[in-house]
Design an enzyme around this catalytic site. Structure first.
Site, PDB file in Angstrom:
ATOM      1  N   HIS A   1      40.992 -71.682 -43.210  1.00 55.19           N
ATOM      2  CA  HIS A   1      41.336 -73.100 -43.234  1.00 55.19           C
ATOM      3  C   HIS A   1      41.141 -73.653 -44.637  1.00 55.19           C
ATOM      4  O   HIS A   1      40.122 -73.398 -45.286  1.00 55.19           O
ATOM      5  CB  HIS A   1      40.445 -73.889 -42.263  1.00 55.19           C
TER       6      HIS A   1
ATOM      7  N   LYS B   1      48.645 -68.388 -44.468  1.00 56.23           N
ATOM      8  CA  LYS B   1      49.702 -69.341 -44.801  1.00 56.23           C
ATOM      9  C   LYS B   1      49.784 -69.533 -46.310  1.00 56.23           C
ATOM     10  O   LYS B   1      48.772 -69.585 -46.993  1.00 56.23           O
ATOM     11  CB  LYS B   1      49.431 -70.682 -44.111  1.00 56.23           C
TER      12      LYS B   1
ATOM     13  N   HIS C   1      46.625 -67.285 -29.962  1.00 58.87           N
ATOM     14  CA  HIS C   1      45.820 -68.316 -30.608  1.00 58.87           C
ATOM     15  C   HIS C   1      44.529 -68.568 -29.824  1.00 58.87           C
ATOM     16  O   HIS C   1      43.535 -69.010 -30.397  1.00 58.87           O
ATOM     17  CB  HIS C   1      46.629 -69.611 -30.753  1.00 58.87           C
TER      18      HIS C   1
ATOM     19  N   TYR D   1      36.159 -77.343 -33.839  1.00 56.38           N
ATOM     20  CA  TYR D   1      35.504 -76.344 -32.992  1.00 56.38           C
ATOM     21  C   TYR D   1      34.072 -76.742 -32.673  1.00 56.38           C
ATOM     22  O   TYR D   1      33.531 -76.346 -31.646  1.00 56.38           O
ATOM     23  CB  TYR D   1      35.523 -74.974 -33.680  1.00 56.38           C
TER      24      TYR D   1
ATOM     25  N   ARG E   1      41.943 -66.478 -31.279  1.00 54.90           N
ATOM     26  CA  ARG E   1      41.467 -67.067 -32.536  1.00 54.90           C
ATOM     27  C   ARG E   1      40.488 -68.208 -32.252  1.00 54.90           C
ATOM     28  O   ARG E   1      39.436 -68.326 -32.883  1.00 54.90           O
ATOM     29  CB  ARG E   1      42.674 -67.561 -33.336  1.00 54.90           C
TER      30      ARG E   1
ATOM     31  N   ARG F   1      45.457 -64.889 -37.220  1.00 54.85           N
ATOM     32  CA  ARG F   1      46.670 -65.396 -36.579  1.00 54.85           C
ATOM     33  C   ARG F   1      47.510 -64.195 -36.175  1.00 54.85           C
ATOM     34  O   ARG F   1      47.422 -63.123 -36.786  1.00 54.85           O
ATOM     35  CB  ARG F   1      47.453 -66.296 -37.526  1.00 54.85           C
TER      36      ARG F   1
END
Length: 335
Positions: free
Chosen positions: A305, A207, A279, A314, A282, A183
């Site tokens: 994730h 995150k 993004h 994806y 990414r 990110r």
């Protein structure tokens, strides 16, 4: 509450003198309409719903009341789960007075109806909640946008004037973004010590402060080494002791906004016409890995994730790509 759901008050209309007019009696609202009015009062007074949100609830429930009236339903206790499901279908199909609603708008209306019936059951107006098992329509998944490998390479090659400190930094930043799937906040948050050049890996902080170690490709490592040797020292000047890997011309840590600007400038110089954001790099990282045969759970770990479900979107992109290749290449796919 000003403005009732049915548009009817409990008072008879009067003229300017205050005398009752000689008109036909105005029908009183049905028990269902009165229950909806109580619910809207609850949303306004007890829940403190915003004016715009309350207006949206009123519009949706007014349409629901009209739908129920057409079916002869006048009591909340008469509503069945199938009625609410049929209302959802009617919203999506539209009629002579209403255009078909998108899934998001229909979903909002169903949420309002479900909220009303939950309120009615809780307040003892009904003994059951017919809306509890009716689900709003599923929103179409928005597929990530990925660019081609050739477009990525064109952007990397257009990082800036060859050999300048900023160009070396910009090339290293973009190489890291694509090589790791980081990110933008993770990339600009890197410190020099987070890059292990011996193992060709980098420590990313995602995150919630979660850390993960991600491999870095040979070309990205070479770009970072060139920047560390010939670019970063010129940029940090007297602030050589600062830990940030990517720095601005004053030696401070590069911001997310500056990184956006760097990518936008490279995209413009490259001639790539696609809409490219950090993004996008990414998304392209994940898509290209899957196209190359990587397991979705490996890509999940690389992206950081928490759930593989997030990563599986994806795989839809790569399936679409497979369909395109099949349609062009298979001799029986062409009509």
């Amino acid at each position: 509450m000003s403005g009732t759901v049915s548009g009817v008050t409990d008072e008879e209309p009067r003229d300017a003198e205050g005398d009752e007019r000689e008109t036909a009696p105005v029908p009183r609202p049905s028990p269902l309409a009165r229950a909806v009015r109580l619910y809207l009062d609850h949303l306004q007074v007890e829940r403190g719903l915003a004016t715009n949100s309350l207006a949206a609830y009123r519009r949706d429930l007014t349409r629901y009341l009209a739908f129920c009236a057409e079916r002869g339903i006048t009591e909340a206790s008469e509503v069945r789960e199938s009625d609410i499901a049929d209302f959802l279908v009617a919203l999506r199909q539209g009629d002579v007075d209403h255009r078909p609603l998108a899934a998001s708008s229909a979903g909002r209306a169903v949420v309002a109806v479900r909220g009303f019936h939950r309120f009615a059951a809780r307040e003892g107006i009904t003994t059951t909640d017919p809306g509890k098992d009716v689900r709003p329509p599923t929103l179409a998944q928005k597929l990530p946008k990925a660019i081609t490998v050739a477009e990525v390479e064109a952007i990397l090659d257009a990082a800036g004037p060859e050999g300048t400190p900023r160009a070396l930094r910009d090339r290293a930043l973009l190489e890291v973004l694509y090589a790791t799937g980081a990110r933008i906040s993770e990339a600009v948050g890197l410190d020099v010590d987070d890059l292990d050049r011996d193992s060709a890996s980098v420590l990313l902080r995602g995150k919630g402060g979660k850390e993960r170690v991600v491999p870095v490709g040979r070309l990205a490592v070479a770009a970072v080494e060139a920047y560390l040797v010939r670019g970063r020292p010129a940029l940090v000047g007297g602030g050589a002791g600062r830990p940030a890997l990517f720095v601005n011309h004053r030696g401070g840590r590069l911001t997310r906004q500056s990184a956006w600007t760097i990518l936008a400038a490279a995209v413009e110089r490259s001639g790539v016409t696609a809409d490219v954001s950090p993004h996008t790099m990414r998304h392209s990282f994940a898509t290209h890995l899957l196209d190359g045969g990587a397991d979705v759970r490996v890509v999940q770990e690389l992206l950081g994730h928490a759930s593989v479900t997030t990563t599986q979107i994806y795989t839809l992109v790569t399936v679409d790509r497979l369909r395109e290749v099949y349609a062009v290449a298979h001799p029986r796919a062409r009509g």
